[in-house]
Design a protein around this motif. Structure first.
Motif, short mmCIF file in Angstrom:
data_model
loop_
_atom_site.label_atom_id
_atom_site.label_comp_id
_atom_site.label_asym_id
_atom_site.label_seq_id
_atom_site.Cartn_x
_atom_site.Cartn_y
_atom_site.Cartn_z
N SER A 115 -52.39 25.96 75.66
CA SER A 115 -51.21 26.46 74.96
C SER A 115 -50.07 26.72 75.94
O SER A 115 -48.90 26.54 75.60
CB SER A 115 -51.54 27.77 74.22
N ARG A 168 -47.16 24.82 66.23
CA ARG A 168 -46.96 25.66 67.42
C ARG A 168 -45.84 25.10 68.30
O ARG A 168 -45.02 25.85 68.84
CB ARG A 168 -48.28 25.72 68.20
N GLN A 186 -61.26 22.23 78.60
CA GLN A 186 -62.49 22.58 77.90
C GLN A 186 -62.85 21.67 76.74
O GLN A 186 -63.80 21.95 76.03
CB GLN A 186 -62.38 24.02 77.39
N LEU A 197 -48.28 38.51 69.41
CA LEU A 197 -49.27 37.52 68.97
C LEU A 197 -50.61 37.75 69.67
O LEU A 197 -51.67 37.69 69.05
CB LEU A 197 -48.78 36.09 69.27
N TYR A 203 -57.17 33.77 66.14
CA TYR A 203 -57.06 32.78 67.21
C TYR A 203 -55.61 32.70 67.70
O TYR A 203 -54.69 32.57 66.92
CB TYR A 203 -57.52 31.41 66.71
N HIS A 204 -55.46 32.78 69.01
CA HIS A 204 -54.13 32.58 69.59
C HIS A 204 -54.16 31.39 70.55
O HIS A 204 -53.46 30.42 70.37
CB HIS A 204 -53.66 33.87 70.28
N HIS A 205 -55.01 31.48 71.55
CA HIS A 205 -55.22 30.36 72.46
C HIS A 205 -56.69 30.40 72.86
O HIS A 205 -57.37 31.39 72.58
CB HIS A 205 -54.32 30.50 73.70
N THR A 206 -57.18 29.35 73.48
CA THR A 206 -58.57 29.36 73.94
C THR A 206 -58.66 30.19 75.20
O THR A 206 -58.07 29.83 76.23
CB THR A 206 -59.07 27.93 74.19
#
Lengths: 350, 350
Positions: free
Chosen positions: A27, A55, A153, B191, B204-207
């Motif tokens: 992100s 996004r 990942q 966020l 969920y925002h980012h991994t």
């Protein structure tokens, strides 16, 4: 550091000098590409056919850009005709952004064709290759992609936390010609270049996550050992067996065959199924973690990953056997071993 | 995730609900604190007494803030009187930012006093605790620090790549009351809170870099096992022995005794010493990596770290023995074992 750059150039099929892993997740890679290439007031056409296109759109607006959306239904690829129309309607557009492999829907878009159209309208292209890198063909140079970001990942099977990036010479020039500084100090590639650049002297920028970079180095070494084309073929082969099995069990794949991501198989849930409880059972009894639907698809689909090291015959057959049990009674074709049999037949015919 | 939050609250001496590791290095933590609390046009007083105060200043400007610098010489702490003056001269200031432990110079500033002055002028305080966390007292609640960031790789002895953050309720309110969105999507705490917040449901925002978070979990478990006060005392004890040894060898410590960081010992180089070659020799022959000077201090000083797990008697004595050899002839007191003897005496008297 030089080795990792070379390994990424191999995996991304590029000779771009500015190819390196950003010290943050995908992100942040998305944000890095956009905030470096978008200046306040710039028109940016953003293709949205899932969570991640949305996004990108939000990030363009935060960067002060004027985001023009090209919308396609979730589960379908980006429509090149719609992009063409949007660019005709917005002749001042400077950047086109799209997702190559939409992780939220399982749809693969035609990056080469979208980039061709963008360039015909004098735009740079920003491409989300988070899920595509290492799983399906991605040709940064041949397709003339200008700014590409990925994640460690997904099909690289590495720990999450790094975002491989590649910027074309054209994109680097755009960064160098900016009128206002990049709003983010941490993501400003004109500074990061001094650290990851090709000069003998590396200027300190931030403390790099060295352990994670060693992990990525090993993951990329394994990819090179298998061979990039062999990795693409492996993802395709196991996907076809899994898809045959799912369909034999009466589970519909959400994406049309021509645009399916082999590494991310999105199936519609049988009516009345308890989504959370069934995925919990797969995890508890089989150690299988199946992704739920994201955004608009929450509760409607499952996302079955076959990525990198996890993309094996063993996992395909285990997944189908597990689904056969947990969906017996819920999916029409489950409970009789039909999925496993169909996958075995697909492997035999491959 | 809840355990890591609790461990960080312990290490930072805070009950702030928004206490978590940001998924990127300390420089991104710095940017996160500033871009969340600074809106375009806001006046921000930034104390600069080394590299990292300068970085904060640059980030405030990129965020559209009006940065007012309070400058102190490198190697000295921030002068509270100068901060007071700057706030009187800038009654519209909304934020004060300073570095608690300047990693580039080895100087410790009085965070409690600086925060007191800032609050008396209705400012929130942003504190760089990258090098202080776990090495010297840091009291987020008692000192009323509003936004604090650190790094995983300093006195926590964990792999680099994460930035522990803590926001007071006052700071969270400021974020919630913003008129314009945070320019960074990735760093927007409104966020990120949905993911690291205290609710049962995590959005969920980012991994997240899960492997790195497991590493941090273990590092914080080790810190709690030793005890925070015991860790502070250990850093102090070994620093005093090292300082005694360095001074016995005729090496001057750059920072006055009252403001020295135990975990980062900055020594002035003997005249005529070949900085790079000598540090290379320490690394090759002894496995000791000594930091060179940063910014204005490049070529003038060495930065000898005694952080976290590396802060031991063994390392202090090895370092002094190695310096005794490699500096023989260059530093007046080197070559006769005086440093080692002085350190041993300091340990005996501790």
């Amino acid at each position: 550091m030089d080795q990792v750059k070379g390994q990424l150039q191999y995996a991304m099929r590029t000779s771009n000098a500015l190819t390196f892993p950003l010290s943050a997740p995908g992100s942040a890679g998305m944000e890095a590409c956009l905030v470096n290439l978008v200046e306040p007031g710039d028109t940016v056409v953003v293709c949205r056919n899932g969570v991640f296109g949305g996004r990108m759109h939000a990030i363009v607006e935060r960067a002060g850009g004027k985001a023009v959306a090209v919308d396609d239904p979730w589960g379908e690829p980006v429509d090149p005709n719609k992009l063409e129309e949007a660019l005709r309607a917005n002749p001042d557009a400077r950047v086109v952004a799209f997702v190559h492999a939409e992780t939220s829907t399982g749809a693969l878009s035609d990056a080469q064709e979208l980039a061709r159209i963008a360039h015909a309208h004098d735009c740079l292209v920003v491409v989300d290759a988070v899920t595509s890198l290492g799983g399906v063909p991605l040709e940064v140079d041949a397709w003339e992609l200008d700014a590409v970001y990925s994640g460690s990942q997904k099909c690289l099977s590495c720990a999450p936390g790094l975002s491989p990036l590649s910027f074309s010479e054209r994109a680097v020039e755009r960064v160098r010609a900016r009128k206002v500084p990049v709003q983010s100090w941490f993501l400003d590639l004109s500074l990061v270049m001094g650290y990851w650049g090709s000069g003998a002297k590396r200027a300190y920028h931030h403390t790099a996550p060295v352990n994670a970079i060693y992990g990525l180095h090993e993951a990329l070494r394994m990819l090179a050992e298998e061979g990039l084309e062999a990795a693409w073929a492996r993802h395709r082969r196991h996907h076809e067996a899994l898809a045959a099995g799912l369909e034999a069990m009466g589970l519909a794949l959400r994406v049309a065959a021509a645009h399916r991501l082999p590494q991310l198989n999105v199936v519609s849930l049988p009516a009345g199924l308890d989504d959370g409880a069934t995925r919990r059972r797969l995890l508890d009894e089989y150690g299988l973690e199946v992704g739920g639907g994201l955004g608009d698809l929450a509760g409607q689909v499952w996302r079955i990953g076959l990525m990198g090291a996890a993309c094996t015959k063993t996992n395909v057959m285990l997944c189908l056997a597990a689904l056969d049990e947990v969906l017996a009674g819920a999916a029409e074709g489950a409970g009789a071993g039909r999925g496993v049999a169909a996958a075995a037949a697909a492997y035999a015919n491959a």
